[in-house]
Enzyme design. Structure first.
Site, PDB file in Angstrom:
ATOM      1  N   GLU A 255      35.192  -4.942 -12.284  1.00  0.00           N
ATOM      2  CA  GLU A 255      34.665  -6.305 -12.230  1.00  0.00           C
ATOM      3  C   GLU A 255      35.698  -7.436 -12.234  1.00  0.00           C
ATOM      4  OE1 GLU A 255      30.255  -5.508 -14.179  1.00  0.00           O
ATOM      5  OE2 GLU A 255      31.732  -6.601 -15.368  1.00  0.00           O
ATOM      6  N   GLU A 358      27.136   0.513 -12.051  1.00  0.00           N
ATOM      7  CA  GLU A 358      26.491   0.038 -13.277  1.00  0.00           C
ATOM      8  C   GLU A 358      25.131  -0.541 -12.920  1.00  0.00           C
ATOM      9  OE1 GLU A 358      28.569  -2.579 -15.893  1.00  0.00           O
ATOM     10  OE2 GLU A 358      30.496  -1.542 -15.679  1.00  0.00           O
TER      11      GLU A 358
END
Length: 463
Positions: A255, A358
């Site tokens: 991320e 995720e």
């Protein structure tokens, strides 16, 4: 290796005959999205030159113009792109997060402890507390249960500080890498594949507490941060290459916050290139995973393609709980949103094999500390700048307060998302277990019945 040419008619006829008689079941045409503006069909061949796709189109007509792409020379131990990734994240273990294990942070008695950086900075006996956490939160039993649930992958987050605190950071820098090695061995025993995920980088790549340090995202602002990250990836690849076939992928960075603008995206792309070669030089077979940096999947079209790059996977994360409008979605709108992602995921999967690395069952942000230690939820209006949508009392916790209708909703959420994400290359649920957030907890979902053991049966999926 990629070869581009126009097939001569005679050669095309011979190869077509070969493909009809030698290939028992030709795959659908095309394993990769065309490079650049090249719109010719793709024919895949293995490293020996044997064709893997038919030279005939869907109408039985000979393809007189095609790109032949030699498939990867790497053998990561899992057939990404043809087998579906079905996995769970091992969240909150080697990178501690307040919402996954609130007791670890609350037991310090210090409200300044909000992430691993401040844990090492302020917590009394930080070393001993972390040692106890690492030794107890995950064991072989967890990985046996994960395999018994029909899953084939785990994604294990680890921070750079497990390998390097040379800039004097206060993190607990101890034997996290040994625990990661134990987990890999437990996975090998259980028959699971491992994605090693560099979850936090020097300076923080996003300013989230799960990067190790909450606050500013300073990772791209110093070349030394990027260089240290590359060195950590090199260390990871070198140490765990002996688990070739169990460790099947290394994720270069979790991320990076591309939405911040500035030099984050250029730095991430530079780092992905350097990290790819650093990992490849030490661990030749592992697939290399990159995160989409919160960009549209189409942003990565044409990036890190064969022939120069092999076995590159794209990781995208899908949550619908981190804005007031998202937590206010109706069930119908939420499920429709998931279904509307199918086309983008399928298109992305033809560019780079795309894994939803995720996602969760949670339709709210009610889990305690999900938005940070001491920070409230948007759903009940306790988060700054949010408004009241509903009570959190029966939406999270240990699951004992969940109504039958809420469990049915979670079941539809789960089955719909699995159905959608398997239109690409698969998924890794966040997370296997928590102390008190059943809506994010795969283990509790299995026990509560809103997550199924039979992943091939999805009667409650919207699409």
């Amino acid at each position: 290796m990629m070869l581009k040419f126009t097939l001569l008619p005679a050669l095309a006829s011979a190869l077509a005959l070969f493909s009809q008689h030698v290939l028992a079941a030709p795959a659908p045409i095309g394993g990769f999205i065309p490079a650049g503006n090249d719109t010719r069909p793709v024919i895949r061949a293995d490293s020996s030159g044997k064709l893997q796709d038919s030279l005939l189109n869907e109408r039985g007509e000979l393809l007189s113009d095609a790109r032949i792409v030699l498939e990867s020379r790497q053998s990561p131990g899992f057939a990404y792109g043809s087998q579906k990734v079905r996995g769970v994240n091992i969240g909150g273990w080697l990178v501690a997060e307040p919402w996954i294990t609130p007791s670890l942070f609350e037991s310090t008695g210090d409200s300044r402890v909000i992430d691993e950086y401040t844990f090492g900075q302020y917590a009394n006996n930080a070393y001993g507390r972390m040692q106890s956490h690492w030794a107890s939160f995950y064991t072989q039993s967890d990985f046996n249960q994960i395999a018994a649930a029909g899953l084939n992958h785990v994604r294990i987050p680890i921070g750079y500080w497990a390998f390097d605190t040379s800039a004097g950071e206060p993190y607990v820098h101890s034997n996290q890498a040994d625990y990661l090695e134990s987990a890999i061995q437990w996975c090998r025993n259980a028959g699971l594949k491992v994605i090693i995920d560099l979850h936090g980088a020097p300076g923080s790549q996003n300013g989230f507490d799960n990067s190790g340090r909450k606050g500013s995202a300073n990772w791209p602002n110093a070349q030394s941060n990027i260089d240290r990250s590359v060195n950590v990836i090199s260390s990871i690849a070198a140490r765990y290459a002996k688990y070739d076939g169990t460790v099947t992928s290394i994720e270069l960075l979790n991320e990076p916050a591309g939405f911040l603008g500035g030099n984050m995206l250029p730095a991430a792309k530079q780092y992905y290139n350097s990290g790819y070669y650093a990992a490849r030089s030490k661990f030749g077979n592992a697939a290399i995973m990159i995160h989409d940096a919160f960009q549209d999947l189409s942003y990565w079209n044409g990036f890190m393609q064969p022939q120069q790059y092999q076995e590159v996977l794209l990781d995208t994360h899908i949550y619908q709980v981190f804005s007031p409008s998202e937590v206010a979605l109706s069930e119908n709108d939420r499920l429709s949103n998931f279904c509307n992602m199918i086309n983008d995921l399928q298109t992305s999967n033809r560019n780079l094999y795309t894994v939803v690395g995720e996602w969760s069952n949670a339709p709210t942000d009610c889990a305690k500390y999900l938005n940070g230690r001491g920070v409230g939820a948007r759903y009940d209006g306790s988060y700054p700048g949010s408004y009241y949508v509903g009570s959190c009392s029966d939406k999270t916790g240990d699951g004992s307060a969940f109504s039958s209708s809420y469990k049915d909703y979670l079941r539809r959420m789960f089955e719909t998302q699995v159905s959608v994400y398997e239109r690409a290359s698969g998924w890794v649920f966040w997370t296997w277990k928590t102390e008190s957030a059943a809506d994010w907890d795969y283990q509790r979902g299995l026990k509560g019945g809103w997550i199924t053991y039979n992943l091939n049966s999805r009667p409650n999926a919207r699409c």
